[in-house]
Scaffold this motif. Structure first.
Motif, PDB file in Angstrom:
ATOM      1  N   VAL A 210       3.644  21.559  42.570  1.00 28.53           N
ATOM      2  CA  VAL A 210       2.554  21.779  41.607  1.00 28.53           C
ATOM      3  C   VAL A 210       2.356  20.472  40.850  1.00 28.53           C
ATOM      4  CG1 VAL A 210       1.818  23.085  39.572  1.00 28.53           C
ATOM      5  CG2 VAL A 210       3.213  24.211  41.333  1.00 28.53           C
ATOM      6  N   GLU A 211       1.127  19.994  40.845  1.00 28.87           N
ATOM      7  CA  GLU A 211       0.840  18.713  40.190  1.00 28.87           C
ATOM      8  C   GLU A 211      -0.359  18.889  39.284  1.00 28.87           C
ATOM      9  OE1 GLU A 211       1.778  15.219  43.229  1.00 28.87           O
ATOM     10  OE2 GLU A 211      -0.316  15.295  42.615  1.00 28.87           O
ATOM     11  N   GLY A 212      -0.149  18.762  37.969  1.00 20.91           N
ATOM     12  CA  GLY A 212      -1.285  18.828  37.061  1.00 20.91           C
ATOM     13  C   GLY A 212      -2.133  17.572  37.193  1.00 20.91           C
ATOM     14  N   GLY A 213      -3.253  17.534  36.510  1.00 17.76           N
ATOM     15  CA  GLY A 213      -4.115  16.358  36.564  1.00 17.76           C
ATOM     16  C   GLY A 213      -5.550  16.792  36.755  1.00 17.76           C
ATOM     17  N   SER A 214      -6.407  15.830  36.991  1.00 15.75           N
ATOM     18  CA  SER A 214      -7.830  16.147  37.154  1.00 15.75           C
ATOM     19  C   SER A 214      -8.304  15.695  38.518  1.00 15.75           C
ATOM     20  CB  SER A 214      -8.667  15.428  36.094  1.00 15.75           C
ATOM     21  OG  SER A 214      -8.236  15.804  34.837  1.00 15.75           O
ATOM     22  N   PRO A 215      -8.371  16.561  39.493  1.00 13.65           N
ATOM     23  CA  PRO A 215      -7.981  17.963  39.417  1.00 13.65           C
ATOM     24  C   PRO A 215      -6.488  18.136  39.679  1.00 13.65           C
ATOM     25  CG  PRO A 215      -8.852  17.501  41.588  1.00 13.65           C
ATOM     26  CD  PRO A 215      -8.901  16.202  40.823  1.00 13.65           C
ATOM     27  N   ARG A 229      -9.137  22.980  38.838  1.00  7.96           N
ATOM     28  CA  ARG A 229      -9.240  22.355  37.510  1.00  7.96           C
ATOM     29  C   ARG A 229      -8.105  22.799  36.596  1.00  7.96           C
ATOM     30  NH1 ARG A 229     -15.290  23.432  35.949  1.00  7.96           N
ATOM     31  NH2 ARG A 229     -16.026  23.179  38.055  1.00  7.96           N
ATOM     32  N   ALA A 230      -7.595  24.004  36.829  1.00 11.99           N
ATOM     33  CA  ALA A 230      -6.465  24.499  36.041  1.00 11.99           C
ATOM     34  C   ALA A 230      -5.517  25.256  36.964  1.00 11.99           C
ATOM     35  CB  ALA A 230      -6.956  25.413  34.920  1.00 11.99           C
ATOM     36  N   ILE A 231      -4.244  25.221  36.603  1.00 11.78           N
ATOM     37  CA  ILE A 231      -3.214  25.907  37.404  1.00 11.78           C
ATOM     38  C   ILE A 231      -2.431  26.819  36.466  1.00 11.78           C
ATOM     39  CG2 ILE A 231      -1.114  25.607  38.792  1.00 11.78           C
ATOM     40  CD1 ILE A 231      -2.232  22.740  39.443  1.00 11.78           C
ATOM     41  N   VAL A 232      -2.231  28.068  36.881  1.00 16.36           N
ATOM     42  CA  VAL A 232      -1.438  29.017  36.092  1.00 16.36           C
ATOM     43  C   VAL A 232      -0.183  29.358  36.888  1.00 16.36           C
ATOM     44  CG1 VAL A 232      -1.357  31.353  35.132  1.00 16.36           C
ATOM     45  CG2 VAL A 232      -3.456  29.984  34.935  1.00 16.36           C
ATOM     46  N   VAL A 233       0.982  29.132  36.285  1.00 16.51           N
ATOM     47  CA  VAL A 233       2.254  29.450  36.945  1.00 16.51           C
ATOM     48  C   VAL A 233       2.773  30.748  36.336  1.00 16.51           C
ATOM     49  CG1 VAL A 233       4.573  28.627  37.494  1.00 16.51           C
ATOM     50  CG2 VAL A 233       2.678  26.990  37.285  1.00 16.51           C
ATOM     51  N   ASP A 356       3.744  17.353  30.558  1.00 10.74           N
ATOM     52  CA  ASP A 356       2.617  16.638  29.958  1.00 10.74           C
ATOM     53  C   ASP A 356       1.309  16.800  30.734  1.00 10.74           C
ATOM     54  OD1 ASP A 356       3.448  15.205  32.051  1.00 10.74           O
ATOM     55  OD2 ASP A 356       4.095  13.434  30.923  1.00 10.74           O
ATOM     56  N   SER A 357       1.219  17.846  31.558  1.00 10.31           N
ATOM     57  CA  SER A 357      -0.040  18.087  32.259  1.00 10.31           C
ATOM     58  C   SER A 357      -0.863  19.098  31.491  1.00 10.31           C
ATOM     59  CB  SER A 357       0.228  18.633  33.661  1.00 10.31           C
ATOM     60  OG  SER A 357       0.886  17.665  34.407  1.00 10.31           O
ATOM     61  N   PRO A 358      -1.965  18.678  30.908  1.00 12.68           N
ATOM     62  CA  PRO A 358      -2.709  19.577  30.031  1.00 12.68           C
ATOM     63  C   PRO A 358      -3.339  20.753  30.758  1.00 12.68           C
ATOM     64  CG  PRO A 358      -3.903  17.527  30.361  1.00 12.68           C
ATOM     65  CD  PRO A 358      -2.572  17.348  30.999  1.00 12.68           C
ATOM     66  N   ASN A 359      -3.497  20.668  32.060  1.00  9.27           N
ATOM     67  CA  ASN A 359      -4.187  21.769  32.752  1.00  9.27           C
ATOM     68  C   ASN A 359      -3.244  22.645  33.570  1.00  9.27           C
ATOM     69  OD1 ASN A 359      -3.713  19.729  34.480  1.00  9.27           O
ATOM     70  ND2 ASN A 359      -5.646  19.884  35.579  1.00  9.27           N
ATOM     71  N   VAL A 360      -1.936  22.649  33.210  1.00  5.04           N
ATOM     72  CA  VAL A 360      -0.990  23.586  33.828  1.00  5.04           C
ATOM     73  C   VAL A 360      -0.536  24.556  32.740  1.00  5.04           C
ATOM     74  CG1 VAL A 360       1.217  23.865  35.016  1.00  5.04           C
ATOM     75  CG2 VAL A 360      -0.225  21.876  35.525  1.00  5.04           C
ATOM     76  N   TYR A 361      -0.592  25.834  33.050  1.00  7.16           N
ATOM     77  CA  TYR A 361      -0.277  26.898  32.072  1.00  7.16           C
ATOM     78  C   TYR A 361       0.831  27.782  32.639  1.00  7.16           C
ATOM     79  CZ  TYR A 361      -4.791  25.408  30.285  1.00  7.16           C
ATOM     80  OH  TYR A 361      -5.828  24.649  29.805  1.00  7.16           O
ATOM     81  N   ILE A 362       1.612  28.385  31.738  1.00  4.37           N
ATOM     82  CA  ILE A 362       2.687  29.258  32.211  1.00  4.37           C
ATOM     83  C   ILE A 362       2.685  30.583  31.449  1.00  4.37           C
ATOM     84  CG2 ILE A 362       4.243  27.378  32.906  1.00  4.37           C
ATOM     85  CD1 ILE A 362       5.829  27.901  30.307  1.00  4.37           C
ATOM     86  N   ALA A 363       3.300  31.587  32.065  1.00  2.40           N
ATOM     87  CA  ALA A 363       3.560  32.865  31.397  1.00  2.40           C
ATOM     88  C   ALA A 363       4.956  33.291  31.816  1.00  2.40           C
ATOM     89  CB  ALA A 363       2.535  33.917  31.822  1.00  2.40           C
ATOM     90  N   THR A 364       5.856  33.440  30.849  1.00  4.53           N
ATOM     91  CA  THR A 364       7.229  33.832  31.167  1.00  4.53           C
ATOM     92  C   THR A 364       7.871  34.457  29.923  1.00  4.53           C
ATOM     93  OG1 THR A 364       9.313  33.053  32.133  1.00  4.53           O
ATOM     94  CG2 THR A 364       8.255  31.583  30.565  1.00  4.53           C
ATOM     95  N   GLY A 365       9.122  34.925  30.065  1.00  8.01           N
ATOM     96  CA  GLY A 365       9.830  35.505  28.918  1.00  8.01           C
ATOM     97  C   GLY A 365       9.341  36.903  28.601  1.00  8.01           C
ATOM     98  N   ASP A 366       9.344  37.785  29.608  1.00  2.00           N
ATOM     99  CA  ASP A 366       8.768  39.129  29.428  1.00  2.00           C
ATOM    100  C   ASP A 366       9.465  39.931  28.352  1.00  2.00           C
ATOM    101  OD1 ASP A 366      10.863  41.015  30.929  1.00  2.00           O
ATOM    102  OD2 ASP A 366      10.661  39.189  32.068  1.00  2.00           O
ATOM    103  N   SER A 367      10.772  39.681  28.124  1.00  2.21           N
ATOM    104  CA  SER A 367      11.522  40.364  27.075  1.00  2.21           C
ATOM    105  C   SER A 367      11.502  41.895  27.221  1.00  2.21           C
ATOM    106  CB  SER A 367      10.990  39.960  25.691  1.00  2.21           C
ATOM    107  OG  SER A 367      11.855  40.435  24.690  1.00  2.21           O
ATOM    108  N   GLY A 368      11.483  42.370  28.453  1.00 11.15           N
ATOM    109  CA  GLY A 368      11.494  43.812  28.667  1.00 11.15           C
ATOM    110  C   GLY A 368      10.160  44.476  28.365  1.00 11.15           C
ATOM    111  N   MET A 369       9.126  43.681  28.132  1.00 13.57           N
ATOM    112  CA  MET A 369       7.795  44.216  27.862  1.00 13.57           C
ATOM    113  C   MET A 369       6.805  43.525  28.795  1.00 13.57           C
ATOM    114  SD  MET A 369       7.844  44.420  23.733  1.00 13.57           S
ATOM    115  CE  MET A 369       6.602  45.696  23.690  1.00 13.57           C
ATOM    116  N   GLY A 370       7.164  43.493  30.056  1.00 10.60           N
ATOM    117  CA  GLY A 370       6.401  42.701  31.012  1.00 10.60           C
ATOM    118  C   GLY A 370       4.965  43.163  31.197  1.00 10.60           C
ATOM    119  N   MET A 371       4.734  44.478  31.077  1.00 14.10           N
ATOM    120  CA  MET A 371       3.373  44.975  31.327  1.00 14.10           C
ATOM    121  C   MET A 371       2.415  44.519  30.218  1.00 14.10           C
ATOM    122  SD  MET A 371       3.739  46.474  34.208  1.00 14.10           S
ATOM    123  CE  MET A 371       4.927  45.180  34.500  1.00 14.10           C
ATOM    124  N   THR A 372       2.854  44.606  28.972  1.00 12.75           N
ATOM    125  CA  THR A 372       1.969  44.164  27.889  1.00 12.75           C
ATOM    126  C   THR A 372       1.990  42.638  27.759  1.00 12.75           C
ATOM    127  OG1 THR A 372       3.768  44.857  26.411  1.00 12.75           O
ATOM    128  CG2 THR A 372       1.800  46.251  26.488  1.00 12.75           C
TER     129      THR A 372
END
Ligand code: FES
Length: 512
Positions: A210-215, A229-233, A356-372
């Protein structure tokens, strides 16, 4: 990320076949590439597709094949760590934002189900939080009640006992307008809705770089490239960040049973106790009415991933706990386990990647509430990507440092560091001859540690026991027949193929 997350079968896996997508074989371009086809990835892809963005989703397993198929699918704004703790960590304003975001997530799920006509057993119901046994007279329930009210939750009340026949309970706090659904039926519906809006979904497609940047660029096996243009991990735990984020969350394994109870014998609600680790309960009824019984789903008995291998004992304790409180249980019909990523300060990490890639985003750390948390990721990441303000940006910022969580941070990182001592210990057994069929163990061979699995026919499979993330020694998990890393929760199948990040490559072959 996940190909298969273990060998047990959850109720959801047994009752819904999520349709297959094809493997990516050509290079392509999109506005956004989403890596991971669980609730966070598909919610994000759906929200973006609704805003007219072209999206591509890739996953190396089936859709929902990671932890989404192993959840109990409580949809709740009763934060896992409790409002007293969330207020201590994030202040009154932070606790109120957290409450509002989980409430909004349940509302959003309900709206998507209506808009897209998704049939997934969604129901609104109440939630009940119980005091620990013998602790009924303490102030802890009262404190939770007051903290939840300060966080803005309305219709939260103390009751002398739950209005449920058979449940031996003391005082409890009731939370209105919680919900539940069938997570895989919901994902099937999301998948169809994304495709109707032109989104493209590929499974069996492993991301190698995965390599951030434009694009930005996402490279996959065996050689296709997605330019976006954007990457979501959204891979449960990120495969892009090697260290920083993984010091701020810790992997825990949790156990679940599904018990057959006479239809209607337990009131449908969400239940939690206040033990540590706590137990969580809900009901499932087959909407078709084909099953003449309900399934009572109870979970708990959590431990740090890779630091215990006694699933049978934990299932037995969970069953005893459930049978004592729900004597109408007739038979245990499901047993499964899942992995929870516990952030040190109780809330998910959703936003720009810590690199330092401004167009890479993440979602993690569900904390047992993964659905919400996964649904919050869909809303928040969409806002960030389209350039809209969100009131939740700072609360969920992956780069945040929560001073009040420093104790937990230090404890968890000492625990991780201690796992490297496994490099110099003896093997669990002296030789492969001591390993039973369909089982595994780590053995020492000279300076090396080897993960050895013996198949049902006596066949041996050997791989390096060194985790390909940051080099901890993996441990055998007999319940799921996987190799689990005790440091940051990477998991590998019995032959060493990577299933869960942060590792992104298989255990190495033995070369000597
Ligand atoms: Fe980090 Fe294994 S998951 S070293």
């Amino acid at each position: 990320m996940d190909e298969q997350a273990g060998q047990t079968t959850s109720l959801w896996m047994a009752t819904e076949d999520v349709s297959e997508a094809s493997v990516l074989t050509t290079s392509l371009t999109a506005d956004v590439c989403v890596i991971g086809g669980g609730i966070a990835g598909l919610s994000t892809a759906y929200c973006l597709a609704r805003e007219g963005r072209s999206v591509v989703v890739v996953d190396d397993g089936p859709i929902g094949g990671g932890m989404t198929q192993r959840t109990t699918a409580h949809l709740s704004n009763v934060i896992d760590d409790g409002y007293v703790e969330i207020e201590r960590l994030h202040g009154e304003e932070g606790a109120a934002l957290a409450a509002a975001s989980h409430t909004a997530a349940i509302d959003r799920i309900e709206r998507i189900i209506t808009d897209e006509r998704i049939s997934c057993d969604f129901e609104r119901l109440d939630g009940y939080l119980f005091a620990q046994p013998g602790d009924e007279g303490s102030l802890s329930l009262e404190r939770e009640l007051l903290a939840a009210q300060r966080a803005g939750l309305s219709n939260v009340e103390r009751h002398a006992r739950a209005p449920i026949s058979g449940l031996t309970s003391g005082p409890c706090v009731r939370f209105e307008r919680q919900a539940q659904f069938h997570p895989l039926e919901y994902l099937s519906g999301l998948m169809r809705a994304i495709e109707r809006r032109g989104g493209r979904i590929y499974t069996g497609t492993h991301v190698t770089k995965v390599e951030g940047g434009s694009p930005g660029r996402v490279e996959t096996e065996p050689g296709s490239v997605i330019t976006a243009r954007a990457i979501v991990v959204a891979t449960n735990t990120p495969i892009t960040d090697l260290v920083a984020l993984h010091t701020k969350q810790a992997p825990y394994t949790t156990y679940v049973i599904g018990a057959r109870v006479p239809r209607g014998s337990v009131a449908k609600a969400l239940y939690w106790d206040m033990e540590d680790p706590y137990h969580y309960v809900r009901l499932y009824s087959d909407a078709s009415g084909d099953r003449p019984y309900d399934v009572l789903i109870a979970g708990g008995e959590d431990h740090k991933t890779g630091q215990a291998d006694d699933g049978d004992v934990r299932y037995a304790r969970l069953e005893a706990w459930a049978q004592q409180r729900f004597p109408m249980i007739e038979e245990i019909v499901y047993r499964w386990s899942g992995q929870v990523m516990e952030p040190v300060d109780g809330l998910a990490f959703i936003g720009r990647d810590v690199g330092d890639s401004p167009n890479v985003y993440i979602a993690t750390g569900d904390s047992g509430m993964g659905m919400t948390h996964g649904t919050i990721a869909g809303m928040l990441l969409t806002d960030l990507i389209v350039g809209r303000e969100s009131p939740w940006t700072r609360l969920y910022d992956p780069s945040r440092k929560t001073l009040q969580a420093m104790d937990t941070y230090a404890q968890e990182n000492l625990n991780m560091a201690a796992q490297y001592a496994e490099w110099v210990t003896a093997g669990e057994v002296g030789s492969p001859d001591e390993i039973a069929r369909d089982s595994g163990a780590v053995i020492r061979r000279g300076l090396k540690k080897v993960a050895v699995y013996r198949g049902p026919e006596g066949d041996l499979h050997e791989r390096s026991a060194v985790c390909t993330h940051l080099g901890c020694i993996v441990a055998w998990n007999q319940t799921e027949k996987t190799w689990d890393c005790p440091c940051h929760g990477s998991r590998f199948d019995k032959t060493g193929k990577v299933m869960n990040g942060p590792a992104n490559s298989d255990l190495s072959p033995i070369t000597d």
